[in-house]
Design a protein around this motif. Structure first.
Motif, PDB file in Angstrom:
ATOM      1  N   ARG A 210      60.479 -25.285 -83.323  1.00 49.38           N
ATOM      2  CA  ARG A 210      61.073 -26.595 -83.060  1.00 49.38           C
ATOM      3  C   ARG A 210      60.165 -27.651 -83.659  1.00 49.38           C
ATOM      4  NH1 ARG A 210      62.146 -27.954 -77.312  1.00 49.38           N
ATOM      5  NH2 ARG A 210      62.276 -25.751 -76.849  1.00 49.38           N
ATOM      6  N   ASP A 211      60.737 -28.799 -84.014  1.00 52.11           N
ATOM      7  CA  ASP A 211      59.912 -29.868 -84.581  1.00 52.11           C
ATOM      8  C   ASP A 211      59.586 -30.898 -83.521  1.00 52.11           C
ATOM      9  OD1 ASP A 211      62.185 -31.420 -84.285  1.00 52.11           O
ATOM     10  OD2 ASP A 211      62.699 -31.397 -86.419  1.00 52.11           O
ATOM     11  N   GLU A 212      58.993 -32.006 -83.964  1.00 47.71           N
ATOM     12  CA  GLU A 212      58.534 -33.013 -83.005  1.00 47.71           C
ATOM     13  C   GLU A 212      59.682 -33.672 -82.244  1.00 47.71           C
ATOM     14  OE1 GLU A 212      58.825 -34.811 -87.137  1.00 47.71           O
ATOM     15  OE2 GLU A 212      58.002 -32.997 -86.200  1.00 47.71           O
ATOM     16  N   ASP A 213      60.894 -33.605 -82.803  1.00 48.26           N
ATOM     17  CA  ASP A 213      62.047 -34.183 -82.124  1.00 48.26           C
ATOM     18  C   ASP A 213      62.788 -33.165 -81.262  1.00 48.26           C
ATOM     19  OD1 ASP A 213      61.664 -36.714 -83.319  1.00 48.26           O
ATOM     20  OD2 ASP A 213      62.630 -35.999 -85.151  1.00 48.26           O
ATOM     21  N   GLY A 214      62.259 -31.935 -81.208  1.00 54.34           N
ATOM     22  CA  GLY A 214      62.892 -30.909 -80.407  1.00 54.34           C
ATOM     23  C   GLY A 214      63.995 -30.146 -81.114  1.00 54.34           C
ATOM     24  N   ASP A 215      64.214 -30.420 -82.412  1.00 52.54           N
ATOM     25  CA  ASP A 215      65.254 -29.714 -83.155  1.00 52.54           C
ATOM     26  C   ASP A 215      64.899 -28.240 -83.300  1.00 52.54           C
ATOM     27  OD1 ASP A 215      66.921 -31.837 -83.529  1.00 52.54           O
ATOM     28  OD2 ASP A 215      66.119 -32.379 -85.489  1.00 52.54           O
ATOM     29  N   ARG A 216      65.917 -27.405 -83.213  1.00 54.50           N
ATOM     30  CA  ARG A 216      65.768 -25.972 -83.450  1.00 54.50           C
ATOM     31  C   ARG A 216      66.780 -25.548 -84.509  1.00 54.50           C
ATOM     32  NH1 ARG A 216      62.981 -22.763 -79.876  1.00 54.50           N
ATOM     33  NH2 ARG A 216      62.430 -23.603 -77.842  1.00 54.50           N
ATOM     34  N   LEU A 217      66.548 -24.376 -85.077  1.00 53.03           N
ATOM     35  CA  LEU A 217      67.556 -23.767 -85.933  1.00 53.03           C
ATOM     36  C   LEU A 217      68.715 -23.293 -85.065  1.00 53.03           C
ATOM     37  CD1 LEU A 217      65.122 -21.625 -88.082  1.00 53.03           C
ATOM     38  CD2 LEU A 217      66.458 -23.534 -88.941  1.00 53.03           C
ATOM     39  N   THR A 218      69.945 -23.552 -85.489  1.00 49.91           N
ATOM     40  CA  THR A 218      71.100 -23.065 -84.749  1.00 49.91           C
ATOM     41  C   THR A 218      71.253 -21.562 -84.968  1.00 49.91           C
ATOM     42  OG1 THR A 218      72.672 -23.386 -86.555  1.00 49.91           O
ATOM     43  CG2 THR A 218      72.230 -25.294 -85.123  1.00 49.91           C
ATOM     44  N   GLU A 219      72.102 -20.953 -84.163  1.00 49.13           N
ATOM     45  CA  GLU A 219      72.325 -19.512 -84.300  1.00 49.13           C
ATOM     46  C   GLU A 219      72.831 -19.127 -85.700  1.00 49.13           C
ATOM     47  OE1 GLU A 219      72.015 -15.862 -81.949  1.00 49.13           O
ATOM     48  OE2 GLU A 219      71.313 -17.906 -81.741  1.00 49.13           O
ATOM     49  N   PRO A 220      73.878 -19.799 -86.211  1.00 45.31           N
ATOM     50  CA  PRO A 220      74.324 -19.454 -87.573  1.00 45.31           C
ATOM     51  C   PRO A 220      73.248 -19.698 -88.622  1.00 45.31           C
ATOM     52  CG  PRO A 220      76.025 -20.703 -86.418  1.00 45.31           C
ATOM     53  CD  PRO A 220      74.785 -20.787 -85.586  1.00 45.31           C
ATOM     54  N   GLU A 221      72.454 -20.754 -88.463  1.00 48.17           N
ATOM     55  CA  GLU A 221      71.373 -21.019 -89.419  1.00 48.17           C
ATOM     56  C   GLU A 221      70.325 -19.913 -89.377  1.00 48.17           C
ATOM     57  OE1 GLU A 221      71.649 -25.934 -89.233  1.00 48.17           O
ATOM     58  OE2 GLU A 221      70.132 -24.843 -88.086  1.00 48.17           O
ATOM     59  N   LEU A 222      69.994 -19.444 -88.180  1.00 50.69           N
ATOM     60  CA  LEU A 222      69.023 -18.366 -88.045  1.00 50.69           C
ATOM     61  C   LEU A 222      69.525 -17.082 -88.698  1.00 50.69           C
ATOM     62  CD1 LEU A 222      67.774 -18.840 -84.382  1.00 50.69           C
ATOM     63  CD2 LEU A 222      66.300 -18.608 -86.380  1.00 50.69           C
ATOM     64  N   ILE A 223      70.779 -16.757 -88.477  1.00 51.80           N
ATOM     65  CA  ILE A 223      71.340 -15.527 -89.036  1.00 51.80           C
ATOM     66  C   ILE A 223      71.337 -15.589 -90.554  1.00 51.80           C
ATOM     67  CG2 ILE A 223      73.451 -14.165 -89.229  1.00 51.80           C
ATOM     68  CD1 ILE A 223      74.042 -15.042 -86.288  1.00 51.80           C
ATOM     69  N   ASP A 224      71.782 -16.725 -91.101  1.00 49.65           N
ATOM     70  CA  ASP A 224      71.784 -16.871 -92.553  1.00 49.65           C
ATOM     71  C   ASP A 224      70.377 -16.821 -93.124  1.00 49.65           C
ATOM     72  OD1 ASP A 224      74.244 -16.963 -93.871  1.00 49.65           O
ATOM     73  OD2 ASP A 224      74.682 -18.956 -93.119  1.00 49.65           O
ATOM     74  N   LEU A 225      69.443 -17.504 -92.465  1.00 44.72           N
ATOM     75  CA  LEU A 225      68.081 -17.555 -92.972  1.00 44.72           C
ATOM     76  C   LEU A 225      67.419 -16.178 -92.910  1.00 44.72           C
ATOM     77  CD1 LEU A 225      65.868 -19.311 -94.142  1.00 44.72           C
ATOM     78  CD2 LEU A 225      65.151 -19.871 -91.809  1.00 44.72           C
ATOM     79  N   ALA A 226      67.627 -15.469 -91.811  1.00 45.34           N
ATOM     80  CA  ALA A 226      67.058 -14.119 -91.697  1.00 45.34           C
ATOM     81  C   ALA A 226      67.611 -13.204 -92.781  1.00 45.34           C
ATOM     82  CB  ALA A 226      67.367 -13.548 -90.316  1.00 45.34           C
ATOM     83  N   THR A 227      68.907 -13.320 -93.055  1.00 43.01           N
ATOM     84  CA  THR A 227      69.514 -12.507 -94.111  1.00 43.01           C
ATOM     85  C   THR A 227      68.913 -12.840 -95.462  1.00 43.01           C
ATOM     86  OG1 THR A 227      71.588 -12.461 -92.855  1.00 43.01           O
ATOM     87  CG2 THR A 227      71.689 -11.814 -95.164  1.00 43.01           C
ATOM     88  N   GLN A 228      68.773 -14.132 -95.756  1.00 43.40           N
ATOM     89  CA  GLN A 228      68.207 -14.554 -97.037  1.00 43.40           C
ATOM     90  C   GLN A 228      66.764 -14.079 -97.188  1.00 43.40           C
ATOM     91  OE1 GLN A 228      69.603 -15.977 -99.654  1.00 43.40           O
ATOM     92  NE2 GLN A 228      71.594 -16.019 -98.665  1.00 43.40           N
ATOM     93  N   LEU A 229      65.997 -14.158 -96.118  1.00 47.67           N
ATOM     94  CA  LEU A 229      64.602 -13.739 -96.195  1.00 47.67           C
ATOM     95  C   LEU A 229      64.486 -12.250 -96.482  1.00 47.67           C
ATOM     96  CD1 LEU A 229      63.016 -15.762 -93.241  1.00 47.67           C
ATOM     97  CD2 LEU A 229      62.767 -16.191 -95.681  1.00 47.67           C
ATOM     98  N   LEU A 230      65.313 -11.457 -95.823  1.00 45.40           N
ATOM     99  CA  LEU A 230      65.284 -10.024 -96.074  1.00 45.40           C
ATOM    100  C   LEU A 230      65.688  -9.699 -97.511  1.00 45.40           C
ATOM    101  CD1 LEU A 230      66.670  -8.470 -92.794  1.00 45.40           C
ATOM    102  CD2 LEU A 230      64.531  -7.886 -93.907  1.00 45.40           C
ATOM    103  N   LEU A 231      66.737 -10.375 -97.992  1.00 42.23           N
ATOM    104  CA  LEU A 231      67.205 -10.115 -99.357  1.00 42.23           C
ATOM    105  C   LEU A 231      66.183 -10.572-100.385  1.00 42.23           C
ATOM    106  CD1 LEU A 231      70.939 -11.213 -99.043  1.00 42.23           C
ATOM    107  CD2 LEU A 231      70.076  -8.882 -99.242  1.00 42.23           C
TER     108      LEU A 231
END
Length: 396
Positions: A210-231
């Motif tokens: 999370r950042d200083e404003d409390g923002d987090r990655l959303t569930e769809p963002e996490l899934i996409d990002l994890a997929t991209q990182l693995l690929l």
């Protein structure tokens, strides 16, 4: 005149960068999808396309251009690859928390251990060996799976769908879409596991970032990002190692220099990335305003493909660009991109490449190709570039 991209004369064994380096700086082309656009081949222009905010990666609107059907190589609307600021800025800031210099450096001993274990098995088996199957693929796969916390039992399934996604030209569109769905399902399950039981891995860090404003990655963002990182985190490194071994064996004087001087290893990785790296072309972009590149007017709404391979062969940026030279200095190659979409895992890829090359030249004296280089099978254009296999021999 509008040319067809990839050109009919392309052959997988020949880097597209070698071919397109001879093209005009900006050429009108038609993509396999049928959409038309501009091919940009010069180093300075490619850097401009990568860094100028007048070129957008947000290509999810109706009728947006794409390279191949049913779309681009990205995973969808929640992918960091498909975003412009400010959404891209937020995701990049949160994602960077998992890729700190300290976190990557701390993994060096484990990468070295994996490389050593794999080469022990290669040496014990004896020559010949396929370095893709026995070393180049399992090394970065194991590294990324451990970094992200992928269970060992799931790695073979991951291998199946990842291979299809990064070689879309070899598969039916329905099979590519199914592979993407399989990947998203696997990553969704893994994200849920890390949320419930966090561990000391990259994916847990992303889930809880999370950042200083409390923002987090959303569930769809996490899934996409994890997929991209693995690929991106394993397939490109597989190809970096495979391409590197082929290049070094085809240039024995360079291989001898690398064997004699470990200090040349980082430069060897950079030169492999420049001369024949895993990323030949780039992701498509669209102009948000009229832009002039090398005297050619690219109008608002037109598609632009910045060709990394051609830019890395630009004589104005790399004197004697057609020569493979691991001693090359001051050569900022574009294989990891440039600007806001610069590869998140570049430092990790460089580290893996250095450890892999060093281990190979140290453990396999007399390393050489076991087959004529022209018989090696390469992935087709518009895939992550690399050899399908690299049969080698050495002095047992």
């Amino acid at each position: 005149m509008t040319a067809v991209y990839p050109a009919e004369k392309d052959h997988p064994a020949v880097p597209m960068g070698e071919i397109y380096a001879g093209y005009p700086p900006v050429s009108r082309i038609v993509f396999p999808s049928g959409h038309e656009g501009w091919l940009v081949t010069r180093y300075d222009d490619v850097r401009t396309v990568f860094s100028d905010p007048r070129f957008s990666r947000d290509l999810l609107y109706p009728g947006a251009p794409c390279l191949i059907e049913p779309g681009d190589f990205s995973t969808g609307e929640h992918s960091i690859l498909n975003m412009d600021p400010p959404d891209h800025t937020r995701l990049r800031r949160l994602s960077a928390q998992a890729f700190t210099v300290r976190r990557i450096a701390a993994f060096r001993p484990r990468i070295q251990e994996i490389a050593d274990e794999l080469l022990e098995a290669v040496v014990a088996h004896g020559p010949p060996a396929d370095l893709v199957e026995e070393f180049a693929f399992p090394l970065p796969t194991a590294v990324m799976c451990e970094l992200l916390g992928v269970p060992f039992a799931g790695r073979e399934r991951f291998r199946r769908w990842s291979r299809v996604i990064v070689t879309p030209m070899q598969h039916a569109p329905a099979d590519v879409e199914q592979a993407r769905r399989d990947g998203a399902e696997d990553m969704a399950a893994l994200v849920a596991e890390k949320r419930a039981r966090p561990a000391d891995d990259f994916l847990s860090a992303l889930v809880h970032a999370r950042d200083e404003d409390g923002d987090r990655l959303t569930e769809p963002e996490l899934i996409d990002l994890a997929t991209q990182l693995l690929l991106a985190g394993h397939e490109t490194t597989v190809s970096l190692i495979g391409c590197g071994v082929v290049l070094l064996c085809r240039h024995p004087e360079q291989l001898a220099a690398l064997r004699a001087d470990p200090a040349l290893t980082p430069g060897a990785v950079e030169e492999i990335m420049r001369f024949d790296g895993p990323v030949d072309s780039s992701l498509l972009r669209v102009a948000l305003a009229d832009v002039t590149l090398s005297g050619v007017l690219v109008r608002r709404g037109e598609a632009v493909l910045a060709h990394v391979g051609a830019a890395n062969r630009d004589e104005n940026a790399f004197p004697s660009a057609a020569e493979f030279d691991i001693r090359r200095k001051d050569a900022p190659q574009l294989g990891f991109g440039h600007g806001i979409h610069f590869c998140l895992g570049a430092a990790l890829a460089r580290l893996e490449g250095e450890i892999a090359l060093r281990a190979l030249v140290d453990r396999l004296p007399g390393l050489d190709l076991a087959v004529p280089p022209e018989t090696i099978t390469w992935r087709p254009p518009l895939s992550v570039r690399g050899p399908e296999e690299v049969p080698v021999t050495w002095s047992a």
